[in-house]
Write a protein that holds these residues in place. Structure first.
Motif, PDB file in Angstrom:
ATOM      1  N   LYS A 298      53.320 167.597  82.440  1.00  0.00           N
ATOM      2  CA  LYS A 298      54.744 167.572  82.769  1.00  0.00           C
ATOM      3  C   LYS A 298      55.137 166.507  83.789  1.00  0.00           C
ATOM      4  O   LYS A 298      56.252 166.001  83.749  1.00  0.00           O
ATOM      5  CB  LYS A 298      55.161 168.956  83.281  1.00  0.00           C
ATOM      6  N   ASP A 299      54.276 166.184  84.709  1.00  0.00           N
ATOM      7  CA  ASP A 299      54.659 165.222  85.757  1.00  0.00           C
ATOM      8  C   ASP A 299      53.467 164.341  86.127  1.00  0.00           C
ATOM      9  O   ASP A 299      53.104 164.207  87.288  1.00  0.00           O
ATOM     10  CB  ASP A 299      55.175 165.974  86.987  1.00  0.00           C
ATOM     11  N   LEU A 300      52.875 163.738  85.115  1.00  0.00           N
ATOM     12  CA  LEU A 300      51.672 162.932  85.329  1.00  0.00           C
ATOM     13  C   LEU A 300      52.050 161.478  85.568  1.00  0.00           C
ATOM     14  O   LEU A 300      52.741 160.855  84.761  1.00  0.00           O
ATOM     15  CB  LEU A 300      50.754 163.044  84.114  1.00  0.00           C
ATOM     16  N   LYS A 301      51.596 160.929  86.679  1.00  0.00           N
ATOM     17  CA  LYS A 301      51.875 159.537  87.021  1.00  0.00           C
ATOM     18  C   LYS A 301      50.563 158.768  87.115  1.00  0.00           C
ATOM     19  O   LYS A 301      49.490 159.357  87.206  1.00  0.00           O
ATOM     20  CB  LYS A 301      52.637 159.448  88.344  1.00  0.00           C
ATOM     21  N   ASN A 302      50.677 157.441  87.113  1.00  0.00           N
ATOM     22  CA  ASN A 302      49.503 156.588  87.296  1.00  0.00           C
ATOM     23  C   ASN A 302      49.505 156.091  88.734  1.00  0.00           C
ATOM     24  O   ASN A 302      50.312 155.241  89.104  1.00  0.00           O
ATOM     25  CB  ASN A 302      49.532 155.410  86.319  1.00  0.00           C
ATOM     26  N   SER A 303      48.605 156.631  89.539  1.00  0.00           N
ATOM     27  CA  SER A 303      48.566 156.272  90.957  1.00  0.00           C
ATOM     28  C   SER A 303      47.995 154.883  91.204  1.00  0.00           C
ATOM     29  O   SER A 303      48.100 154.344  92.300  1.00  0.00           O
ATOM     30  CB  SER A 303      47.734 157.305  91.731  1.00  0.00           C
ATOM     31  N   GLU A 304      47.407 154.293  90.155  1.00  0.00           N
ATOM     32  CA  GLU A 304      46.749 153.000  90.328  1.00  0.00           C
ATOM     33  C   GLU A 304      47.603 151.816  89.894  1.00  0.00           C
ATOM     34  O   GLU A 304      47.163 150.679  89.937  1.00  0.00           O
ATOM     35  CB  GLU A 304      45.427 152.988  89.539  1.00  0.00           C
TER      36      GLU A 304
END
Length: 401
Positions: A298-304
């Motif tokens: 639902k709220d997955l981001k790419n921290s890299e």
């Protein structure tokens, strides 16, 4: 020609002595925030502030291209057939009509592309389908793929007949071949930004480089709408608009469909054993939403960084996706998994997944990544999957057995 060949030799020698640096691109207007709701995305697009046309000395502005979903470009029309393509995250490109010249004093940051646009070096593999949809494969003379790598039949046939030839992949082009073949334009994906010296060498040979940012679009039909960019280059705007409208009709047909609330995980297993999924605001989750499902993350981001993919450990993937109603394996990247046995061989944890137990595991064929033109058909496939529709009507999805 000798002068150009000497230039190639000098450039190749210089490259051998240089350390590869990081690429940079001129930053343009910021793209609007996207959502996973197709209705909200469409509304945001229509309500977003129209970009202003750049003032160019010697040219008279007339109008701007109408766009529905695309957020990453604009096309502006000037008197006497001049056009400016503004790629927001990249550069601006002035299309100069045949028989005319670029205005004097043009900003040095604006790339000039002279019409007719022909003898193209197509290094952006996913864009060939858009040229095919425009019936413009004959403008492409050089391919970044061997004939065996194409799933687009017209491109494969062009290579088999010799009308199109392999000129090296994007990071290792055959400079002599594209110069000898009078290449007028190189179309690259954003992968070229990782090989900035290659782009510089092509440009030093007086071949303009167009960098396609369609992968930055958060809405799937935003990617397809890039067909209008190439329609503008080739004076095929009407054909581009007609084709795009046909693809957009899929969303129109589904706009009143009530979401099934069934959850879907879209992924593949990397060679290092990690699970690669899409971040939540990517175009794939948006397609799932349009089709009537919910992306399980639902709220997955790419921290890299800004990449659309996110790496998870198998344990992290299991924690969220074990109860997903459907699994879709991305065979575009890893075509070795087409059965439940193949999947379970990757990890025995898959035997515990709800979708595996219920027989709701699907996979995409490797041809999907070349099908930028038909994203509407993948949306239809997912809709059929979610509603137990006729699988024989699917284009890209197949059920694992």
């Amino acid at each position: 020609m000798k002068k150009k060949i000497y230039k190639i030799t000098a450039l190749l020698l210089a490259t051998a002595l240089m350390v590869m640096g990081c690429g940079s691109a001129k930053s343009g207007k910021e793209s609007s925030d996207s959502t996973n709701s197709s209705a909200q995305t469409s509304s945001d697009n229509s309500d977003s502030k129209k970009a202003e046309a750049p003032q160019i000395d010697g040219l008279t502005y007339e109008s701007a291209m109408d766009l529905t979903y695309a957020q990453e470009f604009d096309v502006f029309y000037y008197k006497d057939g001049y056009k400016l393509i503004d790629v927001h995250e990249g550069r601006q490109y002035l299309i100069v009509p045949e028989g005319k010249e670029a205005p004097k004093g043009l900003d040095s940051d604006i790339v000039v592309i002279n019409q007719p646009v022909q003898n193209i070096y197509m290094a952006a593999t996913a864009i060939m389908s858009l040229f095919d949809a425009l019936d413009a494969i004959d403008t492409v003379k050089f391919s970044g793929l061997e004939a065996s790598g194409w799933y687009i039949e017209s491109a494969k046939k062009a290579m088999e007949s010799g009308a199109m030839t392999f000129a090296g992949k994007y990071s290792e082009p055959d400079y002599e071949k594209i110069v000898d073949g009078d290449c007028k334009l190189a179309v690259e994906s954003t992968m070229i930004l990782h090989s900035p010296k290659v782009q510089e060498m092509i440009e030093d040979l007086d071949i303009p480089v167009f960098v396609d940012y369609s992968s930055y679009e958060s809405h799937p039909l935003g990617r397809t709408e890039w067909i209008k960019v190439y329609g503008a280059m080739l004076n095929k705007e009407k054909e581009a608009e007609t084709f795009f409208d046909d693809q957009a009709k899929v969303i129109e047909d589904l706009k009143d469909f009530k979401n099934t609330e069934k959850t879907v995980a879209y992924f593949y297993i990397n060679t290092d054993g990690s699970v690669v999924v899409r971040k939540s605001d990517d175009y794939i989750p948006t397609m799932i939403e349009i089709a009537g499902g919910r992306y399980v993350f639902k709220d997955l981001k790419n921290s890299e960084g800004n990449a659309p993919s996110v790496k998870l450990t198998m344990e992290e993937f299991y924690a969220t996706a074990v109860d997903a109603d459907y699994l879709i394996y991305n065979g575009t990247i890893d075509g070795q998994v087409s059965s439940l046995g193949d999947l379970e061989a990757k990890s025995n944890l898959f035997t515990e997944f709800k979708a595996v137990k219920d027989g709701n595991v699907w996979y995409t064929g490797k041809n999907l990544y070349q099908a930028t033109d038909t994203v509407g058909e993948l949306i239809s496939d997912i809709h059929l999957m979610l509603t137990d529709g006729d699988a024989s009507q699917m284009t890209f999805l197949e059920k694992m057995k």
